[in-house]
Design a protein around this motif. Structure first.
Motif, PDB file in Angstrom:
ATOM      1  N   UNK A 131       0.810  -1.208   0.000  1.00 51.63           N
ATOM      2  CA  UNK A 131       0.000   0.000   0.000  1.00 51.63           C
ATOM      3  C   UNK A 131       0.847   1.263   0.000  1.00 51.63           C
ATOM      4  N   UNK A 132       1.898   1.286   0.807  1.00 52.88           N
ATOM      5  CA  UNK A 132       2.797   2.450   0.847  1.00 52.88           C
ATOM      6  C   UNK A 132       3.456   2.674  -0.515  1.00 52.88           C
ATOM      7  N   UNK A 133       3.881   1.597  -1.156  1.00 49.40           N
ATOM      8  CA  UNK A 133       4.495   1.712  -2.482  1.00 49.40           C
ATOM      9  C   UNK A 133       3.483   2.199  -3.517  1.00 49.40           C
ATOM     10  N   UNK A 134       2.261   1.710  -3.440  1.00 54.03           N
ATOM     11  CA  UNK A 134       1.208   2.145  -4.362  1.00 54.03           C
ATOM     12  C   UNK A 134       0.926   3.641  -4.193  1.00 54.03           C
ATOM     13  N   UNK A 135       0.928   4.122  -2.953  1.00 54.43           N
ATOM     14  CA  UNK A 135       0.686   5.540  -2.689  1.00 54.43           C
ATOM     15  C   UNK A 135       1.772   6.391  -3.340  1.00 54.43           C
ATOM     16  N   UNK A 136       3.014   5.928  -3.271  1.00 53.74           N
ATOM     17  CA  UNK A 136       4.109   6.665  -3.919  1.00 53.74           C
ATOM     18  C   UNK A 136       3.940   6.646  -5.433  1.00 53.74           C
ATOM     19  N   UNK A 137       3.616   5.483  -5.982  1.00 50.89           N
ATOM     20  CA  UNK A 137       3.434   5.383  -7.431  1.00 50.89           C
ATOM     21  C   UNK A 137       2.287   6.270  -7.915  1.00 50.89           C
ATOM     22  N   UNK A 138       1.308   6.492  -7.072  1.00 49.57           N
ATOM     23  CA  UNK A 138       0.191   7.369  -7.442  1.00 49.57           C
ATOM     24  C   UNK A 138       0.563   8.836  -7.330  1.00 49.57           C
ATOM     25  N   UNK A 139       1.765   9.107  -6.807  1.00 44.86           N
ATOM     26  CA  UNK A 139       2.189  10.498  -6.581  1.00 44.86           C
ATOM     27  C   UNK A 139       3.458  10.882  -7.335  1.00 44.86           C
ATOM     28  N   UNK A 140       4.081   9.941  -8.048  1.00 45.68           N
ATOM     29  CA  UNK A 140       5.385  10.226  -8.650  1.00 45.68           C
ATOM     30  C   UNK A 140       5.334  11.292  -9.734  1.00 45.68           C
ATOM     31  N   UNK A 141       4.172  11.526 -10.311  1.00 44.96           N
ATOM     32  CA  UNK A 141       4.032  12.563 -11.339  1.00 44.96           C
ATOM     33  C   UNK A 141       4.362  13.951 -10.788  1.00 44.96           C
ATOM     34  N   UNK A 142       4.286  14.109  -9.452  1.00 45.02           N
ATOM     35  CA  UNK A 142       4.576  15.403  -8.845  1.00 45.02           C
ATOM     36  C   UNK A 142       6.047  15.782  -8.957  1.00 45.02           C
ATOM     37  N   UNK A 143       6.927  14.803  -9.093  1.00 41.69           N
ATOM     38  CA  UNK A 143       8.364  15.094  -9.154  1.00 41.69           C
ATOM     39  C   UNK A 143       8.709  15.918 -10.396  1.00 41.69           C
ATOM     40  N   UNK A 213     -10.001  -0.410  -9.657  1.00 41.40           N
ATOM     41  CA  UNK A 213      -9.804   1.010  -9.382  1.00 41.40           C
ATOM     42  C   UNK A 213      -8.354   1.319  -9.043  1.00 41.40           C
ATOM     43  N   UNK A 214      -7.746   0.452  -8.240  1.00 38.75           N
ATOM     44  CA  UNK A 214      -6.340   0.630  -7.869  1.00 38.75           C
ATOM     45  C   UNK A 214      -5.447   0.578  -9.101  1.00 38.75           C
ATOM     46  N   UNK A 215      -5.678  -0.400  -9.968  1.00 39.72           N
ATOM     47  CA  UNK A 215      -4.878  -0.560 -11.188  1.00 39.72           C
ATOM     48  C   UNK A 215      -5.011   0.658 -12.098  1.00 39.72           C
ATOM     49  N   UNK A 216      -6.234   1.148 -12.264  1.00 38.00           N
ATOM     50  CA  UNK A 216      -6.470   2.308 -13.127  1.00 38.00           C
ATOM     51  C   UNK A 216      -5.723   3.529 -12.601  1.00 38.00           C
ATOM     52  N   UNK A 217      -5.808   3.776 -11.304  1.00 37.22           N
ATOM     53  CA  UNK A 217      -5.124   4.927 -10.710  1.00 37.22           C
ATOM     54  C   UNK A 217      -3.618   4.833 -10.932  1.00 37.22           C
ATOM     55  N   UNK A 218      -3.054   3.664 -10.700  1.00 33.65           N
ATOM     56  CA  UNK A 218      -1.604   3.490 -10.865  1.00 33.65           C
ATOM     57  C   UNK A 218      -1.178   3.688 -12.312  1.00 33.65           C
ATOM     58  N   UNK A 219      -1.966   3.182 -13.246  1.00 31.54           N
ATOM     59  CA  UNK A 219      -1.610   3.293 -14.657  1.00 31.54           C
ATOM     60  C   UNK A 219      -1.643   4.748 -15.139  1.00 31.54           C
ATOM     61  N   UNK A 220      -2.685   5.485 -14.764  1.00 31.59           N
ATOM     62  CA  UNK A 220      -2.768   6.875 -15.222  1.00 31.59           C
ATOM     63  C   UNK A 220      -1.713   7.737 -14.535  1.00 31.59           C
ATOM     64  N   UNK A 221      -1.355   7.383 -13.308  1.00 25.05           N
ATOM     65  CA  UNK A 221      -0.301   8.123 -12.612  1.00 25.05           C
ATOM     66  C   UNK A 221       1.053   7.906 -13.282  1.00 25.05           C
ATOM     67  N   UNK A 222       1.355   6.659 -13.601  1.00 25.16           N
ATOM     68  CA  UNK A 222       2.627   6.352 -14.263  1.00 25.16           C
ATOM     69  C   UNK A 222       2.678   6.982 -15.650  1.00 25.16           C
TER      70      UNK A 222
END
Length: 244
Positions: A131-143, A213-222
């Protein structure tokens, strides 16, 4: 690979590595003070992605940006026979690596509840780590976004803007149908879909995990991360390569 090794070496013994360790400790502290021992795990995750993560990302980018500014505004870099685009992208990747280290450290702290407060252990250790890793992957676009903003509006303004937008818009937009088009809500949606934490921060014990839903969020974030990284790298190469 040589660009990554070089960037990793330049971040050794810097505030970047210290922040990676300090931030999770702050999260754990706030989780206990604000939510109490019984809600330690899910309260910690909620504090992480709702109030602290955006600031950490912006400050890490700011420290990296400031380091290069102090080194001579990239003059030494432009004099070397290297790809400026790859150089910039390596900075982004290294900061993503730092964020993943921070999230793993946070997962370790939250998992410690099994030792000192078993009543607060609502997640398995593996689920906390994932879960912690998924949260980061959902936020990496901010970098890459923060690097882009720093060249336009400055480091301090970027840190303030990125931090405040994350804090104030998650609660306002996260529970509406507009969350999909507002990236700052994506980490909170991972919290809701995968960690069963409502946008309000309450734990939904009986809620099912939303894998799709989790997969979709991660894919659009990446995808957004890759797009912004390409834009950031090209703008950096044009700006720095074009200066005299």
């Amino acid at each position: 690979m040589k660009y990554l090794k070089s960037e990793i070496l330049t971040t050794k013994r810097t505030m970047v590595n210290k922040l990676v360790l300090i931030a999770p400790f702050c999260v754990a502290f706030f989780a206990v003070v604000a939510g109490g021992i019984a809600s330690f795990q899910y309260s910690g995750l909620y504090w992480w992605y709702s109030f602290i993560l955006e600031s950490v990302i912006a400050i890490l980018c700011g420290l990296s940006y400031q380091k290069e500014q102090h080194a001579g505004k990239f003059y030494s870099v432009r004099s070397l026979p290297i790809s400026l685009e790859k150089f910039e992208f390596s900075k982004v990747i290294v900061l993503v690596e730092k964020l993943l280290i921070a999230c793993l450290f946070l997962a370790l702290l939250l998992s410690s509840a099994y030792l000192w407060a078993p009543v607060a252990a609502v997640y398995s250790i593996s689920k906390i780590i994932i879960g912690c890793c998924f949260i980061i992957l959902a936020s990496i676009w901010e970098v890459p976004l923060c690097f882009l903003l720093m060249r336009k509006i400055g480091m301090l303004v970027t840190i303030i803007v990125n931090s405040l937008i994350g804090i104030f818009t998650i609660a306002l937009i996260g529970a509406t149908s507009l969350w999909f088009i507002w990236p700052y809500c994506w980490a909170a949606k991972i919290g809701e879909y995968f960690m069963q934490i409502a946008i309000s921060g309450t734990f939904m014990k009986t809620a099912d995990i939303n894998i799709i839903g989790t997969f979709v969020v991660l894919m659009i974030s990446i995808l957004l991360f890759l797009v912004l990284s390409v834009i950031d790298s090209k703008i950096f190469a044009q700006y720095e390569g074009g200066e005299n």
